[in-house]
Each structure stands twice: as C-alpha cells, then as structure tokens.
Write an enzyme that holds these catalytic residues in place. Structure first.
Site, PDB file in Angstrom:
ATOM      1  CB  SER A  63      -0.901   0.020   1.233  1.00  0.00           C
ATOM      2  OG  SER A  63      -1.442   1.323   1.382  1.00  0.00           O
TER       3      SER A  63
ATOM      4  CG  HIS B 120      -3.919  -1.723  -1.218  1.00  0.00           C
ATOM      5  ND1 HIS B 120      -4.990  -2.595  -1.335  1.00  0.00           N
ATOM      6  CD2 HIS B 120      -4.308  -0.789  -0.324  1.00  0.00           C
ATOM      7  CE1 HIS B 120      -5.974  -2.203  -0.546  1.00  0.00           C
ATOM      8  NE2 HIS B 120      -5.582  -1.100   0.093  1.00  0.00           N
TER       9      HIS B 120
ATOM     10  CG  ASP C 112      -5.169   2.430   1.002  1.00  0.00           C
ATOM     11  OD1 ASP C 112      -6.092   1.603   0.963  1.00  0.00           O
ATOM     12  OD2 ASP C 112      -4.027   2.172   1.424  1.00  0.00           O
TER      13      ASP C 112
ATOM     14  CG  MET D 103      -8.538   7.160   2.273  1.00  0.00           C
ATOM     15  SD  MET D 103      -7.674   7.278   3.848  1.00  0.00           S
ATOM     16  CE  MET D 103      -6.815   5.698   3.864  1.00  0.00           C
TER      17      MET D 103
ATOM     18  CG  HIS E 293      -9.350  -0.079  -0.089  1.00  0.00           C
ATOM     19  ND1 HIS E 293      -8.716  -0.192   1.129  1.00  0.00           N
ATOM     20  CD2 HIS E 293     -10.682  -0.129   0.180  1.00  0.00           C
ATOM     21  CE1 HIS E 293      -9.616  -0.297   2.091  1.00  0.00           C
ATOM     22  NE2 HIS E 293     -10.815  -0.260   1.540  1.00  0.00           N
TER      23      HIS E 293
ATOM     24  CG  MET F 234     -11.366   3.101   2.287  1.00  0.00           C
ATOM     25  SD  MET F 234      -9.762   3.173   3.098  1.00  0.00           S
ATOM     26  CE  MET F 234      -8.734   3.206   1.656  1.00  0.00           C
TER      27      MET F 234
ATOM     28  CG  MET G 207     -11.593  -2.376   5.906  1.00  0.00           C
ATOM     29  SD  MET G 207     -10.111  -1.914   4.981  1.00  0.00           S
ATOM     30  CE  MET G 207      -9.078  -1.131   6.219  1.00  0.00           C
TER      31      MET G 207
ATOM     32  CG  ASP H  47      -6.286  -2.739   3.647  1.00  0.00           C
ATOM     33  OD1 ASP H  47      -5.180  -2.442   4.148  1.00  0.00           O
ATOM     34  OD2 ASP H  47      -6.928  -1.968   2.913  1.00  0.00           O
TER      35      ASP H  47
HETATM   36  C1  DX5 Z   1      -6.283   1.870   5.791  1.00  0.00           C
HETATM   37  C2  DX5 Z   1      -5.930   1.470   4.388  1.00  0.00           C
HETATM   38  C3  DX5 Z   1      -4.852   0.473   4.320  1.00  0.00           C
HETATM   39  C4  DX5 Z   1      -3.544   0.950   4.825  1.00  0.00           C
HETATM   40  C5  DX5 Z   1      -2.874  -0.211   5.418  1.00  0.00           C
HETATM   41  O1  DX5 Z   1      -7.385   2.656   5.782  1.00  0.00           O
HETATM   42  O2  DX5 Z   1      -7.054   0.917   3.710  1.00  0.00           O
HETATM   43  O3  DX5 Z   1      -4.690  -0.055   3.005  1.00  0.00           O
HETATM   44  O4  DX5 Z   1      -2.712   1.503   3.844  1.00  0.00           O
HETATM   45  O5  DX5 Z   1      -1.752   0.266   6.014  1.00  0.00           O
HETATM   46  P1  DX5 Z   1      -0.975  -0.505   7.156  1.00  0.00           P
HETATM   47  O6  DX5 Z   1      -0.421  -1.738   6.513  1.00  0.00           O
HETATM   48  O7  DX5 Z   1       0.043   0.489   7.536  1.00  0.00           O
HETATM   49  O8  DX5 Z   1      -1.971  -0.825   8.231  1.00  0.00           O
HETATM   50 ZN    ZN Z   2      -6.545  -0.234   1.768  1.00  0.00          ZN
END
Ligand code: DX5
Ligand code: ZN
Length: 219
Positions: A8, A33, A35, A37, A66, A68, A138, A176
């Site tokens: 990620s 990956h 993320d 947001m 991903h 969010m 999650m 994740d």
């Molecule tokens: C959290 C994200 C994850 C995050 C995981 O909201 O969806 O993908 O990057 O990071 P680590 O491995 O640091 O928990």
């Molecule tokens: Zn993620």
C-alpha cells in the site's frame, strides 16, 4: 495460490514514489494497493485517479484500488480509465451494492471486490458474494496507515472462508490493515489469499528488506 502481498503506497514517500514502487516490485510485491479516501466516508483525504494514472506508467504490477469513498459509483469510470485492475467498494458506502458491483463487473478485465469494516457483519454480503472476485476484510478501521491489527479479524477471516465454501464461491480473501512480519503467517493460515502491507513496507527505511521479511515469514 501462494499468499500474495499488495503493498500500500499510503505509507510511501510521494516525493519519490516511482523509486519506492520499483523497490517493492523488485523485492517481490504482487500488487500495488492504492487507498482512495474522500474525507467523508473516512476522516482522511488521499489519492484520486490522477495518481493512479501516474502509478500505472511506472509499474506492470496490477493496481488494486481500494475506494474508501461515498458514492463510489460516480468514480468507477475514472478509476478504470486511469488503469485500475482491481476495484473494491465499501459495503457501508453502497446502499445499492448489487448495482454498484454490477457496474464494476461491466468493465472488461477489472476484478471487483467488496470491502467490509471491522464492525460490519459479513452476513450482509450473502446476497452478492456470488458476483465477487474478492472480499476485502478491513483489519483496522479505515482511514490511516500504521494502525494495529484488530485480532478479532482472524475469526472473521475464518467465517468468510467457510461462507465462501458453502456458496462454492471462488472469491479470494484480501486482508487490509496492520499486517506485519509477526502476524502475516497467522492471517494467511486463517484463510487470507492477499495481504495488504503499508507501513510495514513503505514505512520502513529499507523497503526491499522489509518486504522480504514479510515474504520470508510466510515461508
Ligand atoms: C487503511 C488502508 C490500508 C492501509 C494499510 O485505511 O485501507 O490499506 O494503507 O496500512 P498498514 O499496513 O500500515 O496498516
Ligand atoms: Zn486499503
């Protein structure tokens, strides 16, 4: 299939993203990956399609996007055009989940997943699970990298594994949040097919070595 690692970039240094992604790729990452947001669904704002498009240019690894975000259905076209190979939407953000899953499925060569927060019951997935390529569990509350793995997630992974078996589903399980070299094996043994690793790879001084450590722990 061997347990895959999706690194990620949330914890990467964006001033040298290309070098860091290459380092992860060289050390054995299976997916990148990304993320996304929106500051509404989760209390943080990160990446949009422009960054996905740039990452697409620097790696041949599949991009695991991903989402969010609220109303992910408004942005599927943009992320697909930018180069997303896997897309997950959150169950909690989709009142019309069946329609949204079908929208992603209508895109050629894109894998569709549904992400599920720690407090959300997996039984809410039962009516769409047949349609999915993967389920993302999650194991932290989404929003930030570097949080601690919620241990109850192990039971949830096992429950999902059983549910997929009963449904004769070939969907795979992605986990994740909070994955480290110390817990990766346990999570994989519970039934995870793909582990997301952010802080434990990109948050470390030597990215390649950090990823190798996780891979080695999986045996
Ligand atoms: C959290 C994200 C994850 C995050 C995981 O909201 O969806 O993908 O990057 O990071 P680590 O491995 O640091 O928990
Ligand atoms: Zn993620």
């Amino acid at each position: 299939m061997h347990t895959k690692i999706a690194t990620s970039i949330l914890s990467a240094d964006f001033s040298c993203l290309k070098e860091q992604v290459k380092e992860a790729e060289k050390a054995g990452a299976d997916l990148i990956h990304i993320d996304v947001m929106d500051g509404h669904f989760v209390p943080n704002i990160t990446i949009g399609p422009a960054v996905v498009k740039s990452v697409k240019k620097i790696t041949d690894l599949p991009l695991d996007v991903h989402l969010m975000i609220e109303h992910p259905e408004f942005y599927i076209d943009d992320f697909v055009s930018a180069g997303a190979d896997w897309i997950s939407v959150h169950l909690e953000a989709c009142p019309h989940l069946h329609r949204t899953v079908h929208l992603v499925k209508s895109k050629p060569n894109v894998k569709v997943g549904v992400a599920v927060n720690p407090a959300t019951a997996l039984t809410n997935l039962v009516n769409v699970v047949d349609l999915l390529d993967f389920v993302l569990i999650m194991s932290v509350n989404p929003g930030f990298g570097g949080q601690e793995f919620i241990t109850q997630s192990i039971g949830k992974i096992k429950f999902l594994k059983q549910m997929l078996k009963e449904k004769s589903s070939k969907a795979f399980i992605e986990v994740d949040g909070g994955i480290t070299a110390d817990n990766a094996k346990q999570v994989a043994l519970a039934g995870a097919d793909v582990l997301v690793a952010g802080n434990s790879v990109f948050g470390q001084e030597n990215i390649g070595e950090a990823l190798q450590k996780i891979l080695k722990s999986l045996g």
